[in-house]
Design a protein around this motif. Sequence first.
Motif, short mmCIF file in Angstrom:
data_model
loop_
_atom_site.label_atom_id
_atom_site.label_comp_id
_atom_site.label_asym_id
_atom_site.label_seq_id
_atom_site.Cartn_x
_atom_site.Cartn_y
_atom_site.Cartn_z
N LYS A 95 44.29 37.85 25.23
CA LYS A 95 43.48 38.17 26.42
C LYS A 95 43.31 36.94 27.31
O LYS A 95 43.37 37.03 28.54
N LYS A 96 43.13 35.78 26.69
CA LYS A 96 43.00 34.54 27.45
C LYS A 96 44.29 34.24 28.21
O LYS A 96 44.27 33.90 29.40
N TYR A 97 45.43 34.37 27.54
CA TYR A 97 46.71 34.15 28.20
C TYR A 97 46.91 35.14 29.36
O TYR A 97 47.52 34.81 30.37
N TYR A 98 46.40 36.33 29.19
CA TYR A 98 46.58 37.38 30.20
C TYR A 98 45.77 37.11 31.46
O TYR A 98 46.26 37.29 32.57
N VAL A 99 44.53 36.68 31.31
CA VAL A 99 43.65 36.53 32.47
C VAL A 99 43.82 35.19 33.17
O VAL A 99 43.48 35.06 34.35
N VAL A 100 44.33 34.17 32.48
CA VAL A 100 44.55 32.86 33.10
C VAL A 100 45.96 32.84 33.67
O VAL A 100 46.94 32.85 32.93
N THR A 101 46.07 32.82 34.99
CA THR A 101 47.35 32.97 35.67
C THR A 101 48.40 31.98 35.19
O THR A 101 49.55 32.36 34.90
#
Length: 400
Positions: A95-101
């Motif tokens: 989720k972190k990888y997904y939301v941080v461009t």
Amino acid sequence: MFFIVSFLLNLIETIIVNITYLLGAGASYNALPIIDELPSRLTFFESVVRNAKEAVSRTEPKDFKLIDLMERLAKDINFITQEILHHKTVDTLAKKYYVVTEDAHLLVCLKKVLIAYFLFEQTPNTSTKSHLLRTWKNERGDDVYQRKEIPDKRYDSFIASIINEERGNLSLNPKFKVVTWNYDVQFELAYQRYFPKERMGELDEKLQALPTYDFLEEKMKFDSKMFSVVRLNGVAGLSFLPLIQKIKRGSNGLVDFIDLVSVLAELHTEVVNENVPAFSYAWEKHEQLKTVHKNKQLLFLAAKEVLQTTNVLVVIGYSFPNFNRSVDLELFERLPALRKVYVQDTNADNVISLLRSSFPIFRQKNVTQVAANQVVSKYKVKIEPIQHVNQFFIPPEAEI
């Protein structure tokens, strides 16, 4: 007239019972690592890859390309393992990888590592006595080369309980459905015991186990009236499972670990962004991540279709984590036929408390006046804890 309609609806419900299983990681506990075990198991996987690389390096003539591919896989495993240690779960990291461009490319790296790992962990008939495995111990000095059971025998027991009793008819009881957050292939591996000569793709059709590429490309129509397995997060390594099954085996029928790691290292490098879509988290939106298949929402819609007619819900090994909450809320937004929930978990009471506090449908009550000054209030949806976890719970409503 109203009472007649109500009576008929209740009568139909007693005759036609649709039972849906909602599964989380704990449902595959006997075969695959749970949250706390994953970093250690990935470190073990990295060790196997590096040992295979050393073995290949000692052979003549040297295959420098394969050595390099194994080193790349080992480095990626190490990187992802260290990243997971900074987060509560691997899904939290995703989720972190997904939301941080600027981290978007790392989500693909994470998926590629998990694809290789799940293929490694779920390859049946693999020797657990390989010298590649005996050389690694955990931080306590314990040998950990022994793998868990493949598949988790509870899936085998479940299939045996709901399979058609007519000899030669190996279809599964259509009153049962499965919606799962897991991206493993435990159902296929268990069902394959009944069809030893058939490949994974053929088993997916028999099980109606989604996603398949035909389903995602809308070449296959989903039938909610038949048994099905809907995987909200897709499958880790869907398109590569047939290749893994073709790996050569020795005279004893066991897979050689060097051959297995060689194939995984090659696949790890060959997996490009376009190959990842069948393994995509339910909260990903294709508008935000181009590598997610444009028809990803079909899985979610299939899950909602199953839940719409569900009378009995059995929750196994799922703790309703925060990062899945928005999807769970949508799934539980309206369940008109739901009457009973069983929570099978060693911490069932905690899960039930979370269900009541987090989802409006489980807080709704019926108020009945039983006397002039006496009112009884009861939850519309009953929830019952099931503490034993040695096999998947079959509700008495199933009448099998």
